[in-house]
Design an enzyme around this catalytic site. Structure first.
Site, PDB file in Angstrom:
ATOM      1  N   ARG A 158      38.033  54.426  36.108  1.00 59.25           N
ATOM      2  CA  ARG A 158      38.430  54.449  37.505  1.00 59.25           C
ATOM      3  C   ARG A 158      39.646  55.326  37.704  1.00 59.25           C
ATOM      4  O   ARG A 158      39.627  56.313  38.404  1.00 59.25           O
ATOM      5  CB  ARG A 158      38.728  53.031  37.999  1.00 59.25           C
ATOM      6  CG  ARG A 158      37.483  52.221  38.192  1.00 59.25           C
ATOM      7  CD  ARG A 158      37.771  50.773  38.255  1.00 59.25           C
ATOM      8  NE  ARG A 158      38.157  50.258  36.951  1.00 59.25           N
ATOM      9  CZ  ARG A 158      38.251  48.975  36.662  1.00 59.25           C
ATOM     10  NH1 ARG A 158      38.045  48.073  37.577  1.00 59.25           N
ATOM     11  NH2 ARG A 158      38.575  48.596  35.451  1.00 59.25           N
TER      12      ARG A 158
ATOM     13  N   LYS B  17      38.829  36.335  28.598  1.00 57.79           N
ATOM     14  CA  LYS B  17      39.259  35.679  29.812  1.00 57.79           C
ATOM     15  C   LYS B  17      38.165  34.707  30.239  1.00 57.79           C
ATOM     16  O   LYS B  17      36.988  34.988  30.071  1.00 57.79           O
ATOM     17  CB  LYS B  17      39.502  36.739  30.884  1.00 57.79           C
ATOM     18  CG  LYS B  17      38.439  37.827  30.901  1.00 57.79           C
ATOM     19  CD  LYS B  17      38.859  39.045  31.677  1.00 57.79           C
ATOM     20  CE  LYS B  17      37.744  40.096  31.568  1.00 57.79           C
ATOM     21  NZ  LYS B  17      37.990  41.330  32.167  1.00 57.79           N
TER      22      LYS B  17
ATOM     23  N   HIS C 213      30.362  49.059  39.614  1.00 55.95           N
ATOM     24  CA  HIS C 213      29.457  48.976  38.463  1.00 55.95           C
ATOM     25  C   HIS C 213      28.099  49.619  38.810  1.00 55.95           C
ATOM     26  O   HIS C 213      27.555  50.383  38.025  1.00 55.95           O
ATOM     27  CB  HIS C 213      29.194  47.518  38.072  1.00 55.95           C
ATOM     28  CG  HIS C 213      30.404  46.762  37.582  1.00 55.95           C
ATOM     29  ND1 HIS C 213      30.771  45.543  38.093  1.00 55.95           N
ATOM     30  CD2 HIS C 213      31.325  47.048  36.626  1.00 55.95           C
ATOM     31  CE1 HIS C 213      31.850  45.104  37.461  1.00 55.95           C
ATOM     32  NE2 HIS C 213      32.218  46.000  36.578  1.00 55.95           N
TER      33      HIS C 213
ATOM     34  N   SER D  44      36.527  43.606  39.580  1.00 58.49           N
ATOM     35  CA  SER D  44      36.033  42.240  39.804  1.00 58.49           C
ATOM     36  C   SER D  44      37.208  41.293  40.012  1.00 58.49           C
ATOM     37  O   SER D  44      37.147  40.390  40.851  1.00 58.49           O
ATOM     38  CB  SER D  44      35.194  41.782  38.607  1.00 58.49           C
ATOM     39  OG  SER D  44      34.094  42.637  38.418  1.00 58.49           O
TER      40      SER D  44
END
Ligand code: ADP
Length: 163
Positions: free
Chosen positions: A91, A42, A18, A129
């Site tokens: 990514r 979530k 990040h 994460s």
């Protein structure tokens, strides 16, 4: 006209991936608002205030960056802040489908707001994460993936916790 961008996410917690994206965005735009989603689907490990505080600390030395929490639609947050650009990190190809869907949905909702994708340094392109939380709960040292104070918070929160 100054160009302001929003970088939205859950940041649960912030990683060097990040931070890499934030630094790149800060070099392109006059101002970057990192927008921490309060209402994430979530359940998060860290509450909004904790996620905000960690992001602030991790980006304290990046110029032109501000960290804020938001509720509701990211396009509404962008409009309130007079920003016309949303930043997302890409990514790998696996991110593409979801990001593509979301960018086009946001475009349909707000034609005047553009999503811009930035790629992190390849050294961070595998970081998430979620993976970091899993690694810490299994006993891994994640100090090369997150700032030291985040690694400490993760350890405190996850070690010994049944999952
Ligand atoms: P979200 O729950 O919205 O996906 P995240 O906090 O997981 O929020 O991620 C926010 C944004 O940062 C997303 O665009 C995500 O693809 C991107 N991102 C996450 N990790 C990395 C990384 N290691 N490198 C580059 N971008 C990343």
């Amino acid at each position: 006209m100054s160009r302001r961008a929003i970088y939205p996410g859950s940041f649960d917690p912030v990683t060097y991936g990040h931070v890499d994206v934030i630094k790149r965005a800060a070099r392109i735009f006059d101002g970057v608002i990192i927008a921490v989603a309060r209402n994430i689907q979530k359940s998060s490990l860290f509450d909004t205030e904790e996620r905000l505080a960690m992001l602030k600390k991790a980006t304290a030395r990046v110029p032109n960056v501000r960290v804020e929490a938001f509720d509701g639609l990211v396009i509404d947050f962008a409009r309130r802040n007079k920003a016309r650009v949303l930043i997302r990190g890409l990514r790998m190809v696996s991110d593409f489908e979801y990001e593509f869907q979301m960018a086009l949905t946001n475009r349909r909702l707000a034609e005047d707001i553009e999503t811009v994708f930035l790629m992190p340094s390849e050294g961070y392109s595998f970081l998430s994460s979620t993976l970091i939380k899993e690694a810490v709960s299994l006993g891994a040292d994640v100090s090369s993936f997150v700032p030291a104070f985040v690694a400490r918070r993760l350890k405190e929160r996850l070690r010994g916790k049944k999952k």
